[in-house]
Design an enzyme around this catalytic site. Sequence first.
Site, PDB file in Angstrom:
ATOM      1  N   SER A 112      36.467  40.911  36.177  1.00 18.25           N
ATOM      2  CA  SER A 112      36.615  40.384  37.871  1.00 18.25           C
ATOM      3  C   SER A 112      37.258  41.662  38.587  1.00 18.25           C
ATOM      4  O   SER A 112      37.052  42.840  37.834  1.00 18.25           O
ATOM      5  CB  SER A 112      38.661  40.268  37.244  1.00 18.25           C
ATOM      6  OG  SER A 112      38.900  39.721  38.953  1.00 18.25           O
ATOM      7  N   TYR A 135      46.510  38.649  35.206  1.00 17.24           N
ATOM      8  CA  TYR A 135      45.260  37.745  35.130  1.00 17.24           C
ATOM      9  C   TYR A 135      44.623  39.887  35.137  1.00 17.24           C
ATOM     10  O   TYR A 135      43.753  39.446  34.389  1.00 17.24           O
ATOM     11  CB  TYR A 135      44.926  37.290  36.793  1.00 17.24           C
ATOM     12  CG  TYR A 135      43.189  37.299  36.648  1.00 17.24           C
ATOM     13  CD1 TYR A 135      43.144  36.667  35.784  1.00 17.24           C
ATOM     14  CD2 TYR A 135      42.707  37.745  37.524  1.00 17.24           C
ATOM     15  CE1 TYR A 135      41.611  36.501  35.713  1.00 17.24           C
ATOM     16  CE2 TYR A 135      42.194  37.842  37.790  1.00 17.24           C
ATOM     17  CZ  TYR A 135      40.835  36.834  36.997  1.00 17.24           C
ATOM     18  OH  TYR A 135      39.675  35.860  36.942  1.00 17.24           O
ATOM     19  N   LYS A 174      40.361  23.090  41.768  1.00 15.02           N
ATOM     20  CA  LYS A 174      40.943  24.000  41.199  1.00 15.02           C
ATOM     21  C   LYS A 174      42.364  24.304  42.391  1.00 15.02           C
ATOM     22  O   LYS A 174      43.527  25.553  42.191  1.00 15.02           O
ATOM     23  CB  LYS A 174      40.192  25.298  41.909  1.00 15.02           C
ATOM     24  CG  LYS A 174      38.991  25.389  40.369  1.00 15.02           C
ATOM     25  CD  LYS A 174      38.027  27.654  40.719  1.00 15.02           C
ATOM     26  CE  LYS A 174      39.056  28.254  41.209  1.00 15.02           C
ATOM     27  NZ  LYS A 174      39.245  29.121  39.688  1.00 15.02           N
TER      28      LYS A 174
END
Length: 303
Positions: A112, A135, A174
């Site tokens: 990411s 995250y 999502k």
Amino acid sequence: MRFLVTGGAGFIGSNVVEILEDKGAQTVILDNFSHASYKNLLSVKGEVICGDILDEKIFDKLPKVDGVIHEAAITDTTLKDDAKMMAVNFNGFKNVLDFCLRKNIKLVYASSAGVYGEGPSPMKEEQDKIPHNTYAYSKYLCDCLAQKVRSKKGSPLIVGLRYFNVYGPSEYHKGISASMIYQLYLQMMQGRQPRVFKYGEQKRDFIYVKDVARLTVEALQLKGSTIVNLGTGQARSFNDIIAALNSALKLDLKPEYFNNPYEGNYQDYTEADTGHLRSTFGAGAQFSLEEGISDYVSNYLSV
């Protein structure tokens, strides 16, 4: 050729499966369906296994595959359960990596752009990492572990892809984790003013999922292990998104601005340095923001 796609019922994973099957490959989809939708697999021909990457025993039950594309993860950056985030994203990755090392097969995995935090842009793969949330930190740890393994002689192909802001078809399940583009589309289709943080000039590198899935599959054919940014190389503002949606929807809705509740833990600006991407793959993203939004709206959201 047969490939395992973890998280293959999810947003990016299901698009990857579609590309693989279009190229004639066989697929095995491993997903626990906690952050996925069966609707994303209705046209899939491959074998679907309902299982969890945290279950080490599940890997002993998998059929023989030639490589793995690892997309399974918790991507909701607002999740308060740090232990769950780290377990799924990092420990799950370790299980997948161990499987690939035991079988000596290729691994392409999703990292990411979050690892860069508020670092300087354009963001280069080698610059300092400043993850802003759990995250991003979990993905940073995956990159560190992959780098350690890649440095060992005889390791199989290991490619990490630092996805920037991905949007496109199959993200509908999502919820609040869906892209800004999809969230704003839903508001505008209801005739509401699109709401964005003051004053809409935050910029992100938005990349269409068709580009992401294509490049992710192409990564299986790279000659050497690496980590590479997957972005367009162009930072675009939230105001740009609204303008593109207005054009695609033939509307003229003005934005409503409000205070950002995530100040201090929010990336205001992301832009990929795509030099390594282009030298490694020979090309980069094909869709501009306007082209991607037009395709998304016309062929997926308005049907």
